[in-house]
Design an enzyme around this catalytic site. Sequence first.
Site, PDB file in Angstrom:
ATOM      1  N   LEU A   1     -21.227 -33.334  -4.617  1.00 52.32           N
ATOM      2  CA  LEU A   1     -19.878 -33.157  -5.158  1.00 52.32           C
ATOM      3  C   LEU A   1     -19.460 -34.467  -5.837  1.00 52.32           C
ATOM      4  O   LEU A   1     -19.749 -35.548  -5.312  1.00 52.32           O
ATOM      5  CB  LEU A   1     -18.889 -32.807  -4.039  1.00 52.32           C
ATOM      6  CG  LEU A   1     -19.080 -31.437  -3.379  1.00 52.32           C
ATOM      7  CD1 LEU A   1     -18.085 -31.253  -2.241  1.00 52.32           C
ATOM      8  CD2 LEU A   1     -18.935 -30.312  -4.399  1.00 52.32           C
TER       9      LEU A   1
ATOM     10  N   GLU B   1      -9.913 -30.813   1.142  1.00 46.67           N
ATOM     11  CA  GLU B   1     -10.427 -29.713   0.325  1.00 46.67           C
ATOM     12  C   GLU B   1     -11.670 -29.115   0.993  1.00 46.67           C
ATOM     13  O   GLU B   1     -11.865 -27.902   1.010  1.00 46.67           O
ATOM     14  CB  GLU B   1     -10.725 -30.227  -1.091  1.00 46.67           C
ATOM     15  CG  GLU B   1     -10.582 -29.188  -2.190  1.00 46.67           C
ATOM     16  CD  GLU B   1     -11.680 -28.152  -2.197  1.00 46.67           C
ATOM     17  OE1 GLU B   1     -11.397 -26.965  -2.436  1.00 46.67           O
ATOM     18  OE2 GLU B   1     -12.836 -28.523  -1.953  1.00 46.67           O
TER      19      GLU B   1
END
Length: 188
Positions: A23, A30
């Site tokens: 990521l 999140e």
Amino acid sequence: MSPKLKIISAACENMGIGKDNNLPWKLKSEMEHFRRMTSKTKDPHKKNVVIMGRKTWDSIPLKYRPMRNRINFVLSRSDLDLRSYEASYSFKNLEECIKKLEDEDFKKLYENAWVIGGSRIYAEAMKSEYFYQLYLTRILKTFDCDTFFPELPDNLVKVSDPDVPEGKQIENDIEFIYNVYQNPNFSN
Ligand SMILES: NC(=O)c1ccc[n+]([C@@H]2O[C@H](COP(=O)([O-])OP(=O)(O)OC[C@H]3O[C@@H](n4cnc5c(N)ncnc54)[C@H](OP(=O)(O)O)[C@@H]3O)[C@@H](O)[C@H]2O)c1
């Protein structure tokens, strides 16, 4: 009843979702939202399915693989042997996944089927007749990415989900919004 695919993703302003098989950002809240949404079931005897591509599977640190409390489906064109992993299955294509989701015995075991990426699987899922909802976290910043979320269908309808926080979220000075969209071919 036919399976209803829910898609979940987080994308930044240029629709980037990944960089170097990881990521591009670090957002604990999140990640926790992803874990909660993909794990939560109404029926405590059932689990959710998470459907992912082989690279997304590879990107999960070994100690977190398979994703806990979820049934893991991994797509690969090669023969992936996942027998050493608990509750994990490999499939050669999305149609095979759908067949498994339609299996009467398997249906007793799962509640929701979440498509968790990457790019191509998101695109295929959004084009499929089974596509129901898209949970898309919009990260209000641009990151350097090499993997992108595909173009959104232009007929999606914004909906709300009581389990999803509304309004701007903030972590590490990064703002983001949890959006939920629905395929209008499904009334509910
Ligand atoms: N931001 C987010 O929400 C999010 C979510 C997920 C992933 N990511 C990021 O995205 C990146 C990984 O995504 P990616 O798009 O590069 O790869 P991916 O979709 O996770 O994996 C691609 C692989 O999946 C298999 N595959 C894909 N479509 C298939 C199909 N229709 N039938 C059979 N097999 C299929 C193939 O495996 P084989 O090569 O083995 O045949 C292909 O090489 C990473 O950076 C990850 O961190 C971000």
